[in-house]
Structures are given as structure tokens and as C-alpha cells.
Design a protein around this motif. Structure first.
Motif, PDB file in Angstrom:
ATOM      1  N   LEU A  22       0.830  -1.207   0.000  1.00 32.07           N
ATOM      2  CA  LEU A  22       0.000   0.000   0.000  1.00 32.07           C
ATOM      3  C   LEU A  22       0.863   1.255   0.000  1.00 32.07           C
ATOM      4  O   LEU A  22       0.574   2.218  -0.717  1.00 32.07           O
ATOM      5  CB  LEU A  22      -0.928  -0.002   1.212  1.00 32.07           C
ATOM      6  CG  LEU A  22      -2.135  -0.931   1.132  1.00 32.07           C
ATOM      7  CD1 LEU A  22      -2.805  -1.056   2.487  1.00 32.07           C
ATOM      8  CD2 LEU A  22      -3.129  -0.445   0.080  1.00 32.07           C
ATOM      9  N   ARG A  23       1.914   1.257   0.785  1.00 33.93           N
ATOM     10  CA  ARG A  23       2.792   2.432   0.811  1.00 33.93           C
ATOM     11  C   ARG A  23       3.434   2.650  -0.562  1.00 33.93           C
ATOM     12  O   ARG A  23       3.529   3.781  -1.040  1.00 33.93           O
ATOM     13  CB  ARG A  23       3.868   2.262   1.886  1.00 33.93           C
ATOM     14  CG  ARG A  23       3.310   2.337   3.287  1.00 33.93           C
ATOM     15  CD  ARG A  23       4.364   2.626   4.322  1.00 33.93           C
ATOM     16  NE  ARG A  23       5.474   1.679   4.300  1.00 33.93           N
ATOM     17  CZ  ARG A  23       6.397   1.614   5.260  1.00 33.93           C
ATOM     18  NH1 ARG A  23       6.338   2.424   6.304  1.00 33.93           N
ATOM     19  NH2 ARG A  23       7.371   0.733   5.190  1.00 33.93           N
ATOM     20  N   GLU A  24       3.874   1.554  -1.197  1.00 38.09           N
ATOM     21  CA  GLU A  24       4.458   1.691  -2.536  1.00 38.09           C
ATOM     22  C   GLU A  24       3.428   2.202  -3.534  1.00 38.09           C
ATOM     23  O   GLU A  24       3.749   3.012  -4.415  1.00 38.09           O
ATOM     24  CB  GLU A  24       5.033   0.352  -2.997  1.00 38.09           C
ATOM     25  CG  GLU A  24       6.286  -0.088  -2.260  1.00 38.09           C
ATOM     26  CD  GLU A  24       6.830  -1.385  -2.823  1.00 38.09           C
ATOM     27  OE1 GLU A  24       6.895  -1.516  -4.069  1.00 38.09           O
ATOM     28  OE2 GLU A  24       7.180  -2.280  -2.029  1.00 38.09           O
ATOM     29  N   TRP A  25       2.183   1.719  -3.415  1.00 33.30           N
ATOM     30  CA  TRP A  25       1.138   2.169  -4.341  1.00 33.30           C
ATOM     31  C   TRP A  25       0.915   3.668  -4.222  1.00 33.30           C
ATOM     32  O   TRP A  25       0.857   4.382  -5.227  1.00 33.30           O
ATOM     33  CB  TRP A  25      -0.163   1.418  -4.081  1.00 33.30           C
ATOM     34  CG  TRP A  25      -1.345   2.057  -4.751  1.00 33.30           C
ATOM     35  CD1 TRP A  25      -2.292   2.843  -4.178  1.00 33.30           C
ATOM     36  CD2 TRP A  25      -1.672   2.017  -6.150  1.00 33.30           C
ATOM     37  NE1 TRP A  25      -3.192   3.291  -5.109  1.00 33.30           N
ATOM     38  CE2 TRP A  25      -2.842   2.794  -6.332  1.00 33.30           C
ATOM     39  CE3 TRP A  25      -1.099   1.392  -7.250  1.00 33.30           C
ATOM     40  CZ2 TRP A  25      -3.441   2.956  -7.576  1.00 33.30           C
ATOM     41  CZ3 TRP A  25      -1.693   1.550  -8.498  1.00 33.30           C
ATOM     42  CH2 TRP A  25      -2.845   2.326  -8.650  1.00 33.30           C
ATOM     43  N   PHE A  26       0.797   4.157  -3.013  1.00 32.12           N
ATOM     44  CA  PHE A  26       0.515   5.569  -2.817  1.00 32.12           C
ATOM     45  C   PHE A  26       1.670   6.466  -3.261  1.00 32.12           C
ATOM     46  O   PHE A  26       1.479   7.667  -3.460  1.00 32.12           O
ATOM     47  CB  PHE A  26       0.164   5.854  -1.355  1.00 32.12           C
ATOM     48  CG  PHE A  26      -1.201   5.366  -0.956  1.00 32.12           C
ATOM     49  CD1 PHE A  26      -2.299   5.603  -1.767  1.00 32.12           C
ATOM     50  CD2 PHE A  26      -1.392   4.675   0.232  1.00 32.12           C
ATOM     51  CE1 PHE A  26      -3.565   5.154  -1.409  1.00 32.12           C
ATOM     52  CE2 PHE A  26      -2.657   4.235   0.603  1.00 32.12           C
ATOM     53  CZ  PHE A  26      -3.743   4.465  -0.222  1.00 32.12           C
ATOM     54  N   GLU A  27       2.863   5.883  -3.425  1.00 29.52           N
ATOM     55  CA  GLU A  27       4.005   6.657  -3.919  1.00 29.52           C
ATOM     56  C   GLU A  27       4.058   6.702  -5.443  1.00 29.52           C
ATOM     57  O   GLU A  27       4.818   7.485  -6.012  1.00 29.52           O
ATOM     58  CB  GLU A  27       5.318   6.064  -3.382  1.00 29.52           C
ATOM     59  CG  GLU A  27       5.483   6.163  -1.871  1.00 29.52           C
ATOM     60  CD  GLU A  27       5.639   7.591  -1.387  1.00 29.52           C
ATOM     61  OE1 GLU A  27       6.067   8.448  -2.190  1.00 29.52           O
ATOM     62  OE2 GLU A  27       5.328   7.855  -0.204  1.00 29.52           O
ATOM     63  N   LEU A  28       3.273   5.865  -6.117  1.00 30.20           N
ATOM     64  CA  LEU A  28       3.277   5.844  -7.570  1.00 30.20           C
ATOM     65  C   LEU A  28       2.574   7.086  -8.127  1.00 30.20           C
ATOM     66  O   LEU A  28       1.559   7.524  -7.578  1.00 30.20           O
ATOM     67  CB  LEU A  28       2.569   4.590  -8.090  1.00 30.20           C
ATOM     68  CG  LEU A  28       3.234   3.249  -7.785  1.00 30.20           C
ATOM     69  CD1 LEU A  28       2.339   2.098  -8.243  1.00 30.20           C
ATOM     70  CD2 LEU A  28       4.595   3.150  -8.466  1.00 30.20           C
ATOM     71  N   PRO A  29       3.084   7.662  -9.232  1.00 34.66           N
ATOM     72  CA  PRO A  29       2.455   8.872  -9.793  1.00 34.66           C
ATOM     73  C   PRO A  29       0.990   8.671 -10.155  1.00 34.66           C
ATOM     74  O   PRO A  29       0.171   9.575  -9.959  1.00 34.66           O
ATOM     75  CB  PRO A  29       3.306   9.155 -11.043  1.00 34.66           C
ATOM     76  CG  PRO A  29       4.613   8.481 -10.791  1.00 34.66           C
ATOM     77  CD  PRO A  29       4.296   7.262  -9.971  1.00 34.66           C
ATOM     78  N   GLU A  30       0.653   7.481 -10.684  1.00 29.77           N
ATOM     79  CA  GLU A  30      -0.727   7.260 -11.118  1.00 29.77           C
ATOM     80  C   GLU A  30      -1.687   7.026  -9.960  1.00 29.77           C
ATOM     81  O   GLU A  30      -2.906   6.996 -10.158  1.00 29.77           O
ATOM     82  CB  GLU A  30      -0.798   6.062 -12.075  1.00 29.77           C
ATOM     83  CG  GLU A  30      -0.387   4.730 -11.470  1.00 29.77           C
ATOM     84  CD  GLU A  30       1.074   4.398 -11.674  1.00 29.77           C
ATOM     85  OE1 GLU A  30       1.397   3.204 -11.763  1.00 29.77           O
ATOM     86  OE2 GLU A  30       1.893   5.342 -11.752  1.00 29.77           O
ATOM     87  N   ALA A  31      -1.159   6.860  -8.753  1.00 32.36           N
ATOM     88  CA  ALA A  31      -2.020   6.538  -7.613  1.00 32.36           C
ATOM     89  C   ALA A  31      -2.832   7.729  -7.135  1.00 32.36           C
ATOM     90  O   ALA A  31      -3.906   7.564  -6.563  1.00 32.36           O
ATOM     91  CB  ALA A  31      -1.180   5.997  -6.462  1.00 32.36           C
ATOM     92  N   ARG A  32      -2.316   8.952  -7.335  1.00 34.02           N
ATOM     93  CA  ARG A  32      -2.984  10.144  -6.807  1.00 34.02           C
ATOM     94  C   ARG A  32      -3.349   9.926  -5.333  1.00 34.02           C
ATOM     95  O   ARG A  32      -4.512   9.842  -4.952  1.00 34.02           O
ATOM     96  CB  ARG A  32      -4.218  10.488  -7.641  1.00 34.02           C
ATOM     97  CG  ARG A  32      -3.867  11.071  -9.006  1.00 34.02           C
ATOM     98  CD  ARG A  32      -5.080  11.453  -9.794  1.00 34.02           C
ATOM     99  NE  ARG A  32      -5.793  10.294 -10.304  1.00 34.02           N
ATOM    100  CZ  ARG A  32      -6.855  10.353 -11.095  1.00 34.02           C
ATOM    101  NH1 ARG A  32      -7.333  11.521 -11.456  1.00 34.02           N
ATOM    102  NH2 ARG A  32      -7.437   9.261 -11.518  1.00 34.02           N
ATOM    103  N   ALA A  33      -2.306   9.803  -4.535  1.00 29.13           N
ATOM    104  CA  ALA A  33      -2.449   9.486  -3.115  1.00 29.13           C
ATOM    105  C   ALA A  33      -3.405  10.453  -2.427  1.00 29.13           C
ATOM    106  O   ALA A  33      -3.433  11.645  -2.742  1.00 29.13           O
ATOM    107  CB  ALA A  33      -1.086   9.516  -2.432  1.00 29.13           C
ATOM    108  N   PRO A  34      -4.186   9.960  -1.476  1.00 31.50           N
ATOM    109  CA  PRO A  34      -5.129  10.836  -0.761  1.00 31.50           C
ATOM    110  C   PRO A  34      -4.391  11.869   0.076  1.00 31.50           C
ATOM    111  O   PRO A  34      -3.226  11.708   0.441  1.00 31.50           O
ATOM    112  CB  PRO A  34      -5.911   9.860   0.117  1.00 31.50           C
ATOM    113  CG  PRO A  34      -4.998   8.687   0.289  1.00 31.50           C
ATOM    114  CD  PRO A  34      -4.235   8.572  -0.991  1.00 31.50           C
TER     115      PRO A  34
END
Length: 340
Positions: free
Chosen positions: A215-227
Motif C-alpha cells: 500500500l505504501r508503494e502504491w501511494f508513492e506511484l504517480p498514477e495513484a494520486r495518493a489521498p
């Protein structure tokens, strides 16, 4: 508990669903209809494709998502999905709640797959089950195509705080493999080759680690648009305030006291927080307190009065007013609803 990811780990309940020796011979395809709100998938060998086939995805399902060794895929929501060696391969087995497995036409499968509660050494019913393999090459291959080794954990998720994490994810979130590898995945791969007491407990904990690190890696991805709540933790001013609000919701925080604790002037803190989080500090704090109150009402026997003091309200009446304004129902109604 100073952030929503930590709260998620407290609220998830791994179900020990590990397909450790389910070696899948191409062509293979599995349809999952377990109804769990969260699943984690990775391939230890071979390539797979993950396709959401819920009611909103249309007749052919959504766009297939590739899953290569070292990738991690997180599936959110209780709708069905398919994992297959090729998007064109039709499902050969359906996995239902409680690891009950059937053929696509409903015939019960008992001993064909370990995921169905069968014996991993008795894989002679389905053509896609690889059966015995060379110990030196546990994955093996058929016609030059490697057998698939699927690792999967399913999670029961409870809690309004955890909903913040899941609401920020797409239906299928793919976290690509990284050059340095994933220590948790490597440890899982080693552990499933052992036969030692406590193995399932170790594997469940490693799956937890793989989930949160993924999850932490996902939120760091540009396409994730982290909350905003995730991005805010990286800011030296807002991040400090978030940790204080999350960790000590019962304290009588004000904008001024949060600003002082964060090392900023009141005006600068309020402006920075609102810019980054999309809402003023006290609005965010109210929502966080109500989320925690909702979870306490759902998972403890504490009275509304006791819950109110734990989340920063003077009494049950004050909490009830704020709860009704935020959630649309009173605390007692919320408790009755979740206990049905």
C-alpha cells in the motif's frame, strides 16, 4: 495509532488463505467469488492476469491487469474477479466463501486444489493442477510455459478508519516489482518451502507486512494520486499535526495549540493545512474523531459516554450531535446497525 495505514493493519483479519503448493499448469483460470472486501495476490512463478468481473464491469469484465513475479496486486471490494494464465482462458474452477470450490457449472470440488481445502499431494482431478514436480524446479513447466504458483491472502476489514484507505484505492491496484526485490515476499517464498510449527502464523504476519508495504508503494506511484491524508504525513508542519491528532484525539486541540506543536504560526499552519488537506484543521479533526468513535461503538461495549471521552468530546450529548451531523445517524443507531 497515528495514521490510517496503521489503523488498517489493526482492523484487517487475514484468513490464512495461502496457495502454497497449488502449482497451476497452463492453461489455468480461477474465478473468485469469496465476497471478502480485500485480497492480496502475487505470483511466485509464472505470469497471470487479473480481471474484475463484477456487475459494473460489463459482459466481458474490466481491462485485464498483468501480474508478473514480484508484482503485488491488491483487489478491493467483494465483487468477483478472475486470475488466469491468459485473459482468454475461461475459468476452470470457482472459489467461494469458506474455500468451497466448484466447477463453473456448480459441481463440488473436494481434493483437486489446496485452496479448496484438499490435499496438495492429491492433485489428479483438474487438468490445470500440476501435481508432483521436480524438487529442484518446484514450479516446473508445460510445453515451455512455466507453471503458475499463486500466493493469495484474503482479509476481513472492519472499521471506518480503514475505509479511508480502501476508498483511496482503485478496484485493482497493481504495484510493479522493484529491482531491489521485496524482503517480505522473499521470506514468504522461503517459508512455504518449510514444514515447521507455527508456519501459518508466520505466513499471516508476512502477508500483513506485504500488504502494508505494498500500500505504501502504491501511494508513492504517480498514477495513484495518493489521498491528502497520506501526502500530508510527508509535510513537516502538517505531518506533525496529523500524528498528534491521530495519536491523541481526546486532547482538547485548537488550531492555536496544533500550530504551536507543529512549530508554525497559527495563520501559517491553518493555511498550509487547508491547502494540503483540502479542509481546515478542526474539520479534519472532527471527521477523525467521529471515525474512531464509530469503530469503538462497533467493536467495544463501551457506553456512548465513555466513547465520547476517548475521542475528545465532553459528554455523550456532544458526541451525539457531532456524530449525527457527520454520519447522519446517532451513535446508538450506528451501534445497532453494525451489530445486526
Amino acid at each position: 495509532m497515528d495514521d490510517a495505514l496503521t489503523a488498517l493493519l489493526h482492523d484487517v483479519r487475514p484468513r490464512g488463505a495461502l496457495f502454497d503448493r497449488s502449482l497451476l499448469r497452463p492453461p489455468w483460470s480461477l474465478r473468485f467469488e469469496e465476497g471478502t472486501p480485500l485480497a492480496l495476490l502475487t505470483m511466485l512463478s509464472g505470469r497471470a492476469w487479473v480481471t474484475s468481473v463484477g456487475p459494473a464491469d460489463g459482459p466481458g469484465g474490466a481491462e485485464p491487469v498483468p501480474l508478473d513475479p514480484g508484482d503485488v496486486v491488491i483487489v478491493v471490494g467483494s465483487d468477483p474477479y478472475v486470475v488466469a494464465d491468459d485473459p482468454a482462458t475461461a475459468p476452470l474452477a470457482v472459489v467461494h466463501e469458506g474455500n468451497r470450490c466448484t466447477t463453473p457449472d456448480g459441481a463440488l470440488l473436494l481434493d483437486d486444489l489446496p485452496m479448496c481445502g484438499g490435499d496438495p499431494d492429491a492433485l489428479d482431478g483438474l487438468p490445470m493442477c500440476a501435481g508432483d514436480t521436480d524438487p529442484a524446479d518446484p514450479a516446473g513447466a508445460t510445453d515451455g510455459r512455466p507453471h503458475g504458483v499463486l500466493l493469495k491472502g484474503t482479509y476481513q476489514v472492519a472499521g471506518s478508519v480503514s475505509a479511508r484507505v480502501l476508498d483511496a484505492l482503485p478496484r485493482i491496484a497493481r504495484i510493479p516489482a522493484v529491482p531491489e526485490g521485496r524482503p517480505a515476499l522473499e521470506m514468504i517464498s522461503r517459508e512455504i518451502r518449510r514444514d515447521a510449527p507455527g508456519q501459518q502464523v508466520v505466513l499471516d504476519r508476512l502477508l500483513d507486512l506485504l500488504l502494508v508495504s505494498g500500500l505504501r508503494e502504491w501511494f508513492e506511484l504517480p498514477e495513484a494520486r495518493a489521498p491528502s491524508w497520506y501526502r500530508g504525513h510527508a509535510d513537516p508542519v502538517v505531518g506533525r499535526a496529523l500524528k498528534l491528532m491521530h495519536g491523541e484525539p481526546a486532547r482538547p486541540w485548537t488550531v492555536a495549540s496544533l500550530a504551536t506543536a507543529a512549530g508554525a504560526s497559527r495563520a501559517r499552519f491553518a493555511q498550509r493545512f487547508t491547502e494540503l488537506m483540502g479542509q481546515p484543521p478542526m474539520t479534519y479533526l472532527t471527521e477523525w474523531r467521529i471515525c474512531q468513535a464509530a469503530d469503538l461503538l462497533a467493536h467495544t461495549d463501551d457506553t456512548v459516554e465513555a466513547v465520547s471521552r476517548q475521542v475528545g468530546y465532553a459528554n455523550a450529548y456532544a458526541l451525539s450531535v457531532a456524530f449525527k451531523r457527520t454520519m447522519g445517524i446517532r451513535p446508538t443507531e450506528h451501534r445497532r446497525t453494525v451489530h445486526r
